[in-house]
Design a protein around this motif. Structure first.
Motif, PDB file in Angstrom:
ATOM      1  N   LEU A 167       0.831  -1.204   0.000  1.00 12.78           N
ATOM      2  CA  LEU A 167       0.000   0.000   0.000  1.00 12.78           C
ATOM      3  C   LEU A 167       0.865   1.253   0.000  1.00 12.78           C
ATOM      4  CD1 LEU A 167      -2.878   1.016   0.002  1.00 12.78           C
ATOM      5  CD2 LEU A 167      -2.870   0.931   2.500  1.00 12.78           C
ATOM      6  N   ARG A 168       1.998   1.205   0.673  1.00 16.00           N
ATOM      7  CA  ARG A 168       2.892   2.363   0.635  1.00 16.00           C
ATOM      8  C   ARG A 168       3.435   2.582  -0.765  1.00 16.00           C
ATOM      9  NH1 ARG A 168       7.462   5.058   0.778  1.00 16.00           N
ATOM     10  NH2 ARG A 168       7.831   6.600   2.435  1.00 16.00           N
ATOM     11  N   LYS A 169       3.761   1.515  -1.461  1.00 20.17           N
ATOM     12  CA  LYS A 169       4.200   1.654  -2.849  1.00 20.17           C
ATOM     13  C   LYS A 169       3.082   2.247  -3.709  1.00 20.17           C
ATOM     14  CE  LYS A 169       7.573  -2.135  -2.784  1.00 20.17           C
ATOM     15  NZ  LYS A 169       7.921  -3.477  -3.331  1.00 20.17           N
ATOM     16  N   ASP A 170       1.853   1.803  -3.444  1.00 20.21           N
ATOM     17  CA  ASP A 170       0.717   2.386  -4.166  1.00 20.21           C
ATOM     18  C   ASP A 170       0.597   3.878  -3.880  1.00 20.21           C
ATOM     19  OD1 ASP A 170       0.116  -0.080  -5.204  1.00 20.21           O
ATOM     20  OD2 ASP A 170      -1.493  -0.529  -3.784  1.00 20.21           O
ATOM     21  N   ALA A 171       0.828   4.255  -2.627  1.00 20.34           N
ATOM     22  CA  ALA A 171       0.758   5.672  -2.263  1.00 20.34           C
ATOM     23  C   ALA A 171       1.828   6.471  -3.009  1.00 20.34           C
ATOM     24  CB  ALA A 171       0.922   5.835  -0.758  1.00 20.34           C
ATOM     25  N   ALA A 172       3.028   5.896  -3.140  1.00 20.19           N
ATOM     26  CA  ALA A 172       4.093   6.577  -3.886  1.00 20.19           C
ATOM     27  C   ALA A 172       3.695   6.748  -5.350  1.00 20.19           C
ATOM     28  CB  ALA A 172       5.394   5.788  -3.764  1.00 20.19           C
ATOM     29  N   THR A 173       3.062   5.715  -5.910  1.00 17.65           N
ATOM     30  CA  THR A 173       2.588   5.810  -7.292  1.00 17.65           C
ATOM     31  C   THR A 173       1.517   6.890  -7.425  1.00 17.65           C
ATOM     32  OG1 THR A 173       3.052   3.454  -7.671  1.00 17.65           O
ATOM     33  CG2 THR A 173       1.526   4.529  -9.188  1.00 17.65           C
ATOM     34  N   MET A 174       0.632   6.971  -6.426  1.00 10.23           N
ATOM     35  CA  MET A 174      -0.409   8.007  -6.448  1.00 10.23           C
ATOM     36  C   MET A 174       0.202   9.400  -6.429  1.00 10.23           C
ATOM     37  SD  MET A 174      -3.181   6.426  -3.765  1.00 10.23           S
ATOM     38  CE  MET A 174      -3.695   4.713  -3.877  1.00 10.23           C
ATOM     39  N   VAL A 175       1.248   9.586  -5.630  1.00  6.41           N
ATOM     40  CA  VAL A 175       1.913  10.888  -5.577  1.00  6.41           C
ATOM     41  C   VAL A 175       2.490  11.235  -6.946  1.00  6.41           C
ATOM     42  CG1 VAL A 175       3.869  12.151  -4.609  1.00  6.41           C
ATOM     43  CG2 VAL A 175       2.392  10.815  -3.112  1.00  6.41           C
ATOM     44  N   ALA A 263       5.019   8.915  10.867  1.00  2.37           N
ATOM     45  CA  ALA A 263       3.901   8.524  10.008  1.00  2.37           C
ATOM     46  C   ALA A 263       4.255   8.774   8.551  1.00  2.37           C
ATOM     47  CB  ALA A 263       2.643   9.317  10.378  1.00  2.37           C
ATOM     48  N   VAL A 264       3.709   7.963   7.687  1.00  2.00           N
ATOM     49  CA  VAL A 264       3.839   8.204   6.257  1.00  2.00           C
ATOM     50  C   VAL A 264       2.978   9.425   5.922  1.00  2.00           C
ATOM     51  CG1 VAL A 264       3.499   7.263   3.946  1.00  2.00           C
ATOM     52  CG2 VAL A 264       4.164   5.748   5.822  1.00  2.00           C
ATOM     53  N   SER A 265       3.564  10.382   5.229  1.00  2.00           N
ATOM     54  CA  SER A 265       2.835  11.618   4.944  1.00  2.00           C
ATOM     55  C   SER A 265       3.198  12.144   3.570  1.00  2.00           C
ATOM     56  CB  SER A 265       3.140  12.682   6.006  1.00  2.00           C
ATOM     57  OG  SER A 265       4.510  13.051   5.954  1.00  2.00           O
ATOM     58  N   SER A 288      -4.352   6.978   5.602  1.00  2.00           N
ATOM     59  CA  SER A 288      -5.067   6.643   6.836  1.00  2.00           C
ATOM     60  C   SER A 288      -4.865   5.172   7.206  1.00  2.00           C
ATOM     61  CB  SER A 288      -6.560   6.953   6.678  1.00  2.00           C
ATOM     62  OG  SER A 288      -7.183   6.040   5.789  1.00  2.00           O
ATOM     63  N   MET A 289      -4.712   4.323   6.216  1.00  4.03           N
ATOM     64  CA  MET A 289      -4.467   2.904   6.493  1.00  4.03           C
ATOM     65  C   MET A 289      -3.024   2.658   6.941  1.00  4.03           C
ATOM     66  SD  MET A 289      -7.293   1.234   6.027  1.00  4.03           S
ATOM     67  CE  MET A 289      -6.593  -0.409   6.122  1.00  4.03           C
ATOM     68  N   LEU A 290      -2.107   3.537   6.515  1.00  3.28           N
ATOM     69  CA  LEU A 290      -0.687   3.370   6.839  1.00  3.28           C
ATOM     70  C   LEU A 290      -0.287   4.062   8.137  1.00  3.28           C
ATOM     71  CD1 LEU A 290       0.786   4.068   3.277  1.00  3.28           C
ATOM     72  CD2 LEU A 290       0.554   1.834   4.377  1.00  3.28           C
ATOM     73  N   ALA A 291      -1.208   4.767   8.779  1.00  2.48           N
ATOM     74  CA  ALA A 291      -0.889   5.544   9.971  1.00  2.48           C
ATOM     75  C   ALA A 291      -0.357   4.649  11.087  1.00  2.48           C
ATOM     76  CB  ALA A 291      -2.131   6.299  10.445  1.00  2.48           C
ATOM     77  N   PRO A 292       0.438   5.215  12.003  1.00  2.26           N
ATOM     78  CA  PRO A 292       0.984   4.419  13.116  1.00  2.26           C
ATOM     79  C   PRO A 292      -0.121   3.907  14.038  1.00  2.26           C
ATOM     80  CG  PRO A 292       2.130   6.521  12.880  1.00  2.26           C
ATOM     81  CD  PRO A 292       0.920   6.596  12.017  1.00  2.26           C
ATOM     82  N   ALA A 293       0.191   2.855  14.778  1.00  2.00           N
ATOM     83  CA  ALA A 293      -0.744   2.345  15.779  1.00  2.00           C
ATOM     84  C   ALA A 293      -0.869   3.349  16.910  1.00  2.00           C
ATOM     85  CB  ALA A 293      -0.262   1.002  16.313  1.00  2.00           C
ATOM     86  N   SER A 294      -2.066   3.407  17.496  1.00  4.20           N
ATOM     87  CA  SER A 294      -2.297   4.369  18.582  1.00  4.20           C
ATOM     88  C   SER A 294      -3.326   3.813  19.557  1.00  4.20           C
ATOM     89  CB  SER A 294      -2.759   5.715  18.014  1.00  4.20           C
ATOM     90  OG  SER A 294      -2.968   6.654  19.040  1.00  4.20           O
ATOM     91  N   ASN A 302      -1.128  -1.056  10.994  1.00  4.01           N
ATOM     92  CA  ASN A 302      -0.206  -1.085  12.136  1.00  4.01           C
ATOM     93  C   ASN A 302      -0.898  -1.557  13.411  1.00  4.01           C
ATOM     94  OD1 ASN A 302       2.470  -0.341  11.318  1.00  4.01           O
ATOM     95  ND2 ASN A 302       1.692   1.704  10.861  1.00  4.01           N
ATOM     96  N   GLU A 303      -2.190  -1.265  13.552  1.00  8.80           N
ATOM     97  CA  GLU A 303      -2.948  -1.796  14.690  1.00  8.80           C
ATOM     98  C   GLU A 303      -3.022  -3.322  14.609  1.00  8.80           C
ATOM     99  OE1 GLU A 303      -3.836  -0.352  17.286  1.00  8.80           O
ATOM    100  OE2 GLU A 303      -3.933   1.781  16.830  1.00  8.80           O
ATOM    101  N   ALA A 304      -3.144  -3.850  13.398  1.00  9.01           N
ATOM    102  CA  ALA A 304      -3.180  -5.308  13.234  1.00  9.01           C
ATOM    103  C   ALA A 304      -1.846  -5.925  13.635  1.00  9.01           C
ATOM    104  CB  ALA A 304      -3.516  -5.654  11.789  1.00  9.01           C
ATOM    105  N   LEU A 305      -0.753  -5.288  13.216  1.00 12.38           N
ATOM    106  CA  LEU A 305       0.569  -5.794  13.603  1.00 12.38           C
ATOM    107  C   LEU A 305       0.738  -5.746  15.117  1.00 12.38           C
ATOM    108  CD1 LEU A 305       2.787  -4.120  10.856  1.00 12.38           C
ATOM    109  CD2 LEU A 305       2.175  -6.532  11.049  1.00 12.38           C
ATOM    110  N   ALA A 306       0.278  -4.662  15.726  1.00 15.30           N
ATOM    111  CA  ALA A 306       0.370  -4.548  17.186  1.00 15.30           C
ATOM    112  C   ALA A 306      -0.471  -5.629  17.867  1.00 15.30           C
ATOM    113  CB  ALA A 306      -0.087  -3.161  17.628  1.00 15.30           C
ATOM    114  N   SER A 307      -1.617  -5.956  17.282  1.00 20.23           N
ATOM    115  CA  SER A 307      -2.475  -6.994  17.868  1.00 20.23           C
ATOM    116  C   SER A 307      -1.823  -8.367  17.774  1.00 20.23           C
ATOM    117  CB  SER A 307      -3.830  -7.003  17.163  1.00 20.23           C
ATOM    118  OG  SER A 307      -4.543  -5.815  17.418  1.00 20.23           O
TER     119      SER A 307
END
Length: 472
Positions: A167-175, A263-265, A288-294, A302-307
């Motif tokens: 998804l981060r690669k997709d975000a880079a492509t979107m940019v 955070a990815v921004s 919003s999907m790539l945001a850090p866990a909180s 990231n919430e899934a990874l934390a879980s």
């Protein structure tokens, strides 16, 4: 009106009707062209020449024919803006819905390959060992189920990490797509302004600019503002990404691996370090999907990874806490069952310490090798409050609720986009019935003007060839 004035009037009518025929034909030819806006020839009567000289009559003379004042582009900017806003909303929710659906599918819950089933099998193997304490085969099953459970936790965590990276690669492509679109809008702004000043036709260029602006809005939620000189400004999060003929580039910043610091921004290339708070579009959905866990309210991935890490940690701590109180067949106590490899997340580093029955503390100290009290207690962990099963079930439930809610929002946003496009198309799209009527009208006008032209020509022929032969 003089005879030759009549010829000129008919000639202008022929030209105007031919232009109307050409425009109607172009509309019909582009009925399936994406983004094409229908056009219409605007006609008006030629201005009447004013009286000249002291003896000229003050009353107006006859008309001087028909002139084409322009080719109107039948677009409605308010409806176009509605489509851009709906595209931004639909892009945002569609991206989140797709990512959450992928996450939910990867959990494999409910199902025999899910983590819940693996934990149940793990607890059941301890129950079987409690019923057959000291049995090598039962102990082997416990070790096998423990290794399978640890591997399933690690696989699940890796799958989420892979989704985050993709998804981060997709975000880079979107940019990159946003930067390309912004540059294209700036280029079209320059071309349109120059062509307008030169008196050229720019309708097709305006269509292309609207298409590019709509794509930009779908990705980054851009708003378009007309400058009044043939150019437009495009704003992203309230700041101009296109100003006249200048485009400002975006860059994607932040961690390249899940769980990294920050955070990815999206940031302005000319002003690094300041994140842009996008308010819509596919890119905003991805961020919003790539945001850090909180603590359960951060980015879902990231919430899934934390879980996964939380479940792995709880599993090891709770099993080890009971296992340490037991004794192995040779009387050794205080042993852990699970351990973690250093330097990696808990979900990836979870491993089983014993390699055979001699390392499993299933009995109470001093109760003998055939006692299975500790094994029974470990088997009961899965039913206790705060168990790994409960933690995992709570997480799965949250993902399911979030996925279902986002899917509903995406469907509503998609319907809103369909409605916005429908209203836009009702005004700007080509209607074959209407164009056929316009074509017939223009053809009839052309035939009428041609008939007048022929009548005047025949009259002149009679005047020229027949005058003076009367009486011969």
């Amino acid at each position: 009106m003089s005879t030759f004035g009549g010829l000129n009037t008919s000639h202008t009518a022929l030209n105007a009707a031919r232009t109307a025929v050409d425009v109607a034909g172009q509309n019909i030819a582009n009925v399936k062209t994406p983004g094409y806006t229908r056009q219409r020839a605007e006609l008006a009567s030629s201005p009447v020449a004013g009286p000249i000289g002291v003896l000229a009559l003050s009353r107006p003379g006859p008309g001087q024919g028909v002139m084409v004042t322009g080719i109107a582009r039948l677009a409605n900017e308010m409806l176009n803006e509605g489509v851009r806003e709906a595209s931004a909303s639909s892009g945002y929710h569609a991206t989140r819905a797709a990512a959450l659906e992928t996450l939910e599918t990867g959990l494999r819950e409910p199902g025999k390959e899910g983590l819940s089933a693996r934990m149940q099998e793990f607890w059941a193997s301890w129950q079987d060992l409690g019923n057959a304490a000291g049995d090598g085969a039962a102990a082997a099953v416990v070790l096998q189920q423990a290794a399978t459970l640890a591997a399933r936790i690690a696989d699940g965590s890796r799958a989420v990490s892979s989704q985050w990276t993709a998804l981060r690669k997709d975000a880079a492509t979107m940019v990159d797509q946003v930067n390309h679109a912004a540059a294209r809008v700036a280029e079209l702004n320059d071309t349109i302004r120059r062509s307008t000043l030169a008196g050229g036709q720019v309708n097709e260029l305006l269509d292309e600019r609207d298409r590019v602006a709509a794509d930009l809005a779908s990705i980054a939620g851009g708003q378009v503002y007309d400058r009044g000189d043939g150019t437009v400004d495009v704003l992203v999060a309230g700041n101009p990404i296109v100003t006249g003929t200048t485009a400002n580039r975006l860059v994607l910043a932040g961690p390249t691996t899940p769980g990294g610091t920050g955070a990815v921004s999206v940031q302005w290339e000319r002003r690094p370090g300041t994140a842009i708070d996008l308010d819509g579009g596919e890119l905003a959905g991805a961020l919003s999907m790539l945001a850090p866990a909180s603590g359960g309210t951060g980015g879902p991935l990231n919430e899934a990874l934390a879980s996964y890490d939380t479940v792995a940690t709880a599993l090891a701590e709770q099993v080890n806490a009971v296992h340490r109180t037991g004794a192995t067949p040779n009387g050794t106590t205080g042993l852990d069952f699970f351990a973690f490899d250093p330097g990696v997340p808990a979900a990836l580093g979870l491993r089983v310490i014993p390699t055979d029955v001699s390392g499993i503390a299933a009995a109470l100290p001093g109760a003998g090798a055939k006692d299975g009290t500790i094994a029974d207690r470990i088997a009961g962990i899965g039913r206790a409050a705060g168990s790994p099963d409960e933690l995992w079930g709570s997480f799965v439930g949250k993902v399911g609720i979030a996925s279902g809610a986002e899917s509903s929002r995406a469907q509503v946003a998609a319907l809103g986009l369909v409605d916005a496009v429908g209203r836009q198309q009702s005004e700007s799209a080509v209607d074959l019935d209407e164009e056929n009527l316009a074509l017939v009208t223009a053809q009839t006008a052309y035939q009428g003007a041609a008939r007048v032209f022929t009548a005047i020509d025949e009259m002149l022929e009679v005047l020229i060839t027949r005058t003076g032969v009367v009486g011969r």
